[in-house]
Design an enzyme around this catalytic site. Structure first.
Site, short mmCIF file in Angstrom:
data_model
loop_
_atom_site.label_atom_id
_atom_site.label_comp_id
_atom_site.label_asym_id
_atom_site.label_seq_id
_atom_site.Cartn_x
_atom_site.Cartn_y
_atom_site.Cartn_z
N THR A 29 0.81 -1.21 0.00
CA THR A 29 0.00 0.00 0.00
C THR A 29 0.84 1.27 0.00
O THR A 29 2.03 1.25 0.31
CB THR A 29 -0.93 0.03 1.23
N ASP A 30 0.17 2.37 -0.33
CA ASP A 30 0.80 3.68 -0.21
C ASP A 30 0.48 4.24 1.18
O ASP A 30 -0.08 3.54 2.02
CB ASP A 30 0.35 4.61 -1.35
N LEU A 31 0.79 5.48 1.42
CA LEU A 31 0.58 6.08 2.74
C LEU A 31 -0.89 6.13 3.16
O LEU A 31 -1.18 6.20 4.34
CB LEU A 31 1.17 7.50 2.78
N SER A 32 -1.79 6.08 2.19
CA SER A 32 -3.22 6.14 2.52
C SER A 32 -3.82 4.77 2.80
O SER A 32 -5.01 4.66 3.07
CB SER A 32 -3.98 6.84 1.39
N ILE A 34 -4.02 2.36 0.55
CA ILE A 34 -4.59 1.85 -0.70
C ILE A 34 -3.47 1.15 -1.48
O ILE A 34 -2.34 1.62 -1.51
CB ILE A 34 -5.22 2.99 -1.52
#
Length: 159
Positions: A29-32, A34
């Site tokens: 995932t990315d920082l969010s 997602i």
């Protein structure tokens, strides 16, 4: 009581479909939280490799024998909804076309435990060509096109 998902099984054929389970981990995932867009391609690649292995197509032996290797020559992908941390995903792969030196595989990434109650997150279509060690298209090794055709027709026995 918590309704637990089925046990993790990497991949299996159900008729003409190959189904491959993936769990989304933090690293995906990315920082969010997602799933990063390129990781959907990784999930699809793992599923295609598992499908070939289960069908008895030995990519490694072909490479080691100097016969050649698969290369993606065309790819289309449509992102519909995001996958998130801890999601239980199902990659469904179906052979759409078989040619002398290539194969077209349609893939969907679903969230959920089965194809009836799942939400489609991503759809893709991949054309892979068999290439000589020099990088030129060449016919697939003997028997591979027949195995792909059998998969396409729902005849998914491993031999």
């Amino acid at each position: 009581m918590v309704n637990a998902p089925p046990p993790f099984v990497p991949g299996a054929f159900v008729g003409a479909e190959h189904r491959y389970r993936v769990r989304v981990y933090f690293e995906d995932t990315d920082l969010s939280g997602i799933v990063y867009h390129a990781n959907y391609l990784r999930y699809m690649e793992r599923a295609r490799s598992d499908m070939l292995r289960l069908a008895g197509i030995d990519q490694r032996a072909a490479m080691e024998a100097g016969d050649g290797a698969w290369a993606v020559t065309d790819l289309a992908i449509k992102y519909r909804r995001p996958a998130r941390l801890d999601d239980d995903l199902l990659v469904v792969s179906e052979v759409e076309a078989v040619r002398g030196a290539s194969v077209v595989i349609a893939q969907r990434i679903l969230r959920g435990h089965d194809t009836l109650s799942c939400e489609t997150l991503t759809e893709g279509r991949v054309t892979a060509a068999f290439l000589s060690p020099e990088g030129r298209p060449r016919r697939q090794p003997a028997g591979w096109a027949e195995r792909f055709t059998a998969i396409m027709n729902g005849e998914t026995s491993p031999c």
